[in-house]
Design an enzyme around this catalytic site. Structure first.
Site, PDB file in Angstrom:
ATOM      1  N   ASP A 104       0.855  -1.189   0.000  1.00  0.00           N
ATOM      2  CA  ASP A 104       0.000   0.000   0.000  1.00  0.00           C
ATOM      3  C   ASP A 104       0.888   1.236   0.000  1.00  0.00           C
ATOM      4  O   ASP A 104       2.103   1.141   0.156  1.00  0.00           O
ATOM      5  CB  ASP A 104      -0.935   0.005   1.216  1.00  0.00           C
ATOM      6  CG  ASP A 104      -0.201  -0.306   2.506  1.00  0.00           C
ATOM      7  OD1 ASP A 104       0.972   0.102   2.659  1.00  0.00           O
ATOM      8  OD2 ASP A 104      -0.794  -0.959   3.380  1.00  0.00           O
ATOM      9  N   ASP A 108       9.803   3.551  13.025  1.00  0.00           N
ATOM     10  CA  ASP A 108      10.501   2.447  13.679  1.00  0.00           C
ATOM     11  C   ASP A 108      11.894   2.166  13.114  1.00  0.00           C
ATOM     12  O   ASP A 108      12.895   2.381  13.782  1.00  0.00           O
ATOM     13  CB  ASP A 108       9.628   1.182  13.739  1.00  0.00           C
ATOM     14  CG  ASP A 108       8.926   0.844  12.429  1.00  0.00           C
ATOM     15  OD1 ASP A 108       9.236   1.475  11.396  1.00  0.00           O
ATOM     16  OD2 ASP A 108       8.067  -0.062  12.435  1.00  0.00           O
ATOM     17  N   ASP A 120       1.491   4.967   1.663  1.00  0.00           N
ATOM     18  CA  ASP A 120       1.172   5.911   2.732  1.00  0.00           C
ATOM     19  C   ASP A 120       1.782   7.264   2.392  1.00  0.00           C
ATOM     20  O   ASP A 120       2.901   7.348   1.892  1.00  0.00           O
ATOM     21  CB  ASP A 120       1.733   5.422   4.071  1.00  0.00           C
ATOM     22  CG  ASP A 120       1.097   4.109   4.499  1.00  0.00           C
ATOM     23  OD1 ASP A 120      -0.114   3.953   4.300  1.00  0.00           O
ATOM     24  OD2 ASP A 120       1.820   3.235   5.014  1.00  0.00           O
TER      25      ASP A 120
HETATM   26  P1  ATP Z   1       3.842  -2.926   5.080  1.00  0.00           P
HETATM   27  O1  ATP Z   1       2.683  -1.984   4.782  1.00  0.00           O
HETATM   28  O2  ATP Z   1       4.540  -3.418   3.881  1.00  0.00           O
HETATM   29  O3  ATP Z   1       3.491  -3.977   6.045  1.00  0.00           O
HETATM   30  P2  ATP Z   1       4.958  -0.559   6.268  1.00  0.00           P
HETATM   31  O4  ATP Z   1       6.380  -0.222   6.607  1.00  0.00           O
HETATM   32  O5  ATP Z   1       4.279   0.330   5.288  1.00  0.00           O
HETATM   33  O6  ATP Z   1       4.961  -2.069   5.817  1.00  0.00           O
HETATM   34  P3  ATP Z   1       2.808   0.079   8.056  1.00  0.00           P
HETATM   35  O7  ATP Z   1       2.324  -0.701   9.215  1.00  0.00           O
HETATM   36  O8  ATP Z   1       1.934   0.259   6.869  1.00  0.00           O
HETATM   37  O9  ATP Z   1       4.190  -0.598   7.624  1.00  0.00           O
HETATM   38  O10 ATP Z   1       3.239   1.491   8.630  1.00  0.00           O
HETATM   39  C1  ATP Z   1       3.647   2.569   7.787  1.00  0.00           C
HETATM   40  C2  ATP Z   1       4.834   3.298   8.413  1.00  0.00           C
HETATM   41  O11 ATP Z   1       4.449   3.840   9.688  1.00  0.00           O
HETATM   42  C3  ATP Z   1       6.033   2.418   8.720  1.00  0.00           C
HETATM   43  O12 ATP Z   1       6.860   2.281   7.589  1.00  0.00           O
HETATM   44  C4  ATP Z   1       6.692   3.168   9.836  1.00  0.00           C
HETATM   45  O13 ATP Z   1       7.457   4.254   9.348  1.00  0.00           O
HETATM   46  C5  ATP Z   1       5.518   3.739  10.617  1.00  0.00           C
HETATM   47  N1  ATP Z   1       5.104   2.834  11.718  1.00  0.00           N
HETATM   48  C6  ATP Z   1       4.113   1.922  11.681  1.00  0.00           C
HETATM   49  N2  ATP Z   1       3.982   1.276  12.852  1.00  0.00           N
HETATM   50  C7  ATP Z   1       4.918   1.795  13.667  1.00  0.00           C
HETATM   51  C8  ATP Z   1       5.291   1.574  15.031  1.00  0.00           C
HETATM   52  N3  ATP Z   1       4.678   0.647  15.779  1.00  0.00           N
HETATM   53  N4  ATP Z   1       6.288   2.315  15.537  1.00  0.00           N
HETATM   54  C9  ATP Z   1       6.899   3.263  14.788  1.00  0.00           C
HETATM   55  N5  ATP Z   1       6.611   3.514  13.524  1.00  0.00           N
HETATM   56  C10 ATP Z   1       5.633   2.807  12.945  1.00  0.00           C
HETATM   57 MG    MG Z   2       2.251   0.235   4.645  1.00  0.00          MG
END
Ligand code: ATP
Ligand code: MG
Length: 440
Positions: free
Chosen positions: A64, A146, A66
């Protein structure tokens, strides 16, 4: 690409210009681009952030997209008629394009989840001033993220990537590295331990030693995380196509036992070879299904996880006099209830899971109308796949599987002849019609 990146907090970003990276607009969803451009044209900053940038840099297809911006949620809401504000703690805008949802967040200043929550509560009561402390600029927003690989920003204004923490280099090296002081960051939000494992499994990255060490010692903190959030995170760990690798890492770091303690204990017992084999086969099977685009349901894996604990308890109950079916039903309920304390399992998965498990017992009975009914049961497919794995793992004898395989492949008319009549049973009988109760 070789950019030296200052690691101190609040240092400015290294800006990687478009010719020096491989993230191309053609790989970004049209709808995400529309949102980015509209924000930019309205005078706001707009960046793609997180997994989208990370995956594109790695040449993978993002799950996705963001977006972050300096526009406040209400501004975003006004700009996009197809948007909705969600979230109580932090308001985000979801911009809807048919089935695709683009998430738009405002830069945030605070990084501690609990502080966020307190602020939000005050914000609700007291209005705007505190809210202004909550929202920040990009150079604050970055430090609440993170991992370095998740903290890269793609700027729609000039297609450059902003890198505050060395994320580009870490992606090139395949390194998972937490921003800031690792133990502190895991304590702030213990789910980051599971995210660490998930991304390492999915991306094939290795941990930086400082990011890795606390994984072995801080697992207890997961007890503080709401069981519903752990359920969501478990789905991502086990249904994203890298279940085997996630499982192995979770076991290696001693984290699995904080999610599925009964399963973990069963896995540790020497005599449970066939259970270990069953579990691994189920994980492999799940990954294969994801890879080939077949649907996967969490109830199947959860049923496998809880299988040995339930069977063991059922055996104990039988010894103390319960009938086999009764014992199995009760054992499933008890084991499921204990599991809910750690990773909660919504009823819509718990109920079919129990049916699938109890069906394993029913499948040992080849006789009569019961067999005919079972093969038409809505959960038969799942029960049958479960049985197949159990046979492959040496947990059930092959003849049981062969019977059901044959029966399932037949036309319904031929099935009746294939099931052995129960002693004393002459063909299917009609049930006597129930009388309607008269209202009293
Ligand atoms: P994917 O969507 O492929 O699982 P993602 O990195 O996009 O991976 P998301 O859960 O969609 O993960 O979160 C988007 C972004 O928000 C992350 O890349 C990170 O920068 C931030 N983020 C999400 N959860 C946390 C957390 N628990 N602590 C700190 N930052 C976070
Ligand atoms: Mg994501």
């Amino acid at each position: 690409m070789n950019h030296t990146v200052p690691s101190t907090r609040h240092a400015g970003p290294v800006i990687v210009p478009r010719p020096d990276h491989n993230v191309s607009r053609s790989q970004i969803s049209k709808n995400a681009l529309r949102v980015l451009y509209r924000l930019k044209e309205s005078g706001y900053k707009a960046f793609l952030v997180g997994g989208g940038v990370r995956d594109l840099l790695l040449g993978r297809e993002p799950k996705d997209f963001d977006i972050v911006t300096d526009a406040l949620p209400e501004d975003v809401r006004r700009l996009f008629r197809n948007s909705r504000l969600i979230g109580r703690r932090f308001r985000l805008a979801h911009v809807h394009f048919g089935r695709e949802i683009i998430e738009v967040a405002t830069f945030r200043a605070t990084r501690d989840m609990e502080i966020d929550e307190q602020l939000d509560r005050k914000t609700d009561a007291g209005g705007r001033i505190l809210r202004d402390n909550v929202y920040g600029d990009i150079d604050e927003d970055v430090w609440r993220r993170d991992f370095t690989c998740n903290a890269l920003y793609y700027n729609i204004a000039d297609f450059s990537i902003w890198d505050y923490a060395g994320g580009v280099q870490d992606i090139l090296d395949g390194t998972m590295r937490l921003l800031g002081e690792p133990e502190e960051r895991y304590r702030e939000d213990p789910v980051r331990m599971l995210r660490a494992v998930r991304f390492a499994a999915k991306l094939g990255f290795r941990f930086d030693p400082a990011t890795e060490a606390p994984l072995l010692t801080l697992g207890d903190l997961l007890a503080e995380v709401p069981a519903a959030r752990l359920f969501d995170e478990s789905l991502k760990l086990f249904l994203s196509g890298t279940a085997v690798q996630s499982y192995e890492l979770l076991r290696h770091y001693g984290l699995f036992r904080h999610l599925f303690p009964a399963t973990d204990r069963a896995l540790d017992q020497e005599e449970n070879d066939s259970f270990r084999s069953l579990l691994l086969k189920a994980l492999e099977n799940t990954d294969e299904r994801v890879a080939s685009g077949q649907p996967v349901t969490p109830m199947f894996l959860l049923g496998v996880f809880l299988w040995q604990p339930a069977e063991k308890l059922a055996a104990t109950l039988r010894e103390s006099g319960d009938a086999p079916m009764q014992a199995m039903i009760e054992a499933c309920d008890t084991v499921l209830r204990a599991q809910q304390q750690h990773v909660s399992i919504p009823r819509r998965f718990g109920t079919p899971m129990r049916e699938m498990m109890v069906m394993q017992l029913r499948m040992r009975n080849h006789h009569g109308r019961r067999a005919l009914r079972l093969v038409e049961h809505p959960r038969f497919r799942a029960g049958f796949d479960f049985l197949r794995l159990r046979v492959a793992a040496g947990d059930e004898t092959p003849d049981v599987l062969e019977f059901w395989e044959r029966l399932e492949s037949m036309d319904p008319e031929h099935r009746r002849a294939a099931v052995a009549p129960k002693r004393g049973e002459r063909g299917p009988r009609r049930r006597p019609r129930r009388r309607k109760k008269k209202p009293t």
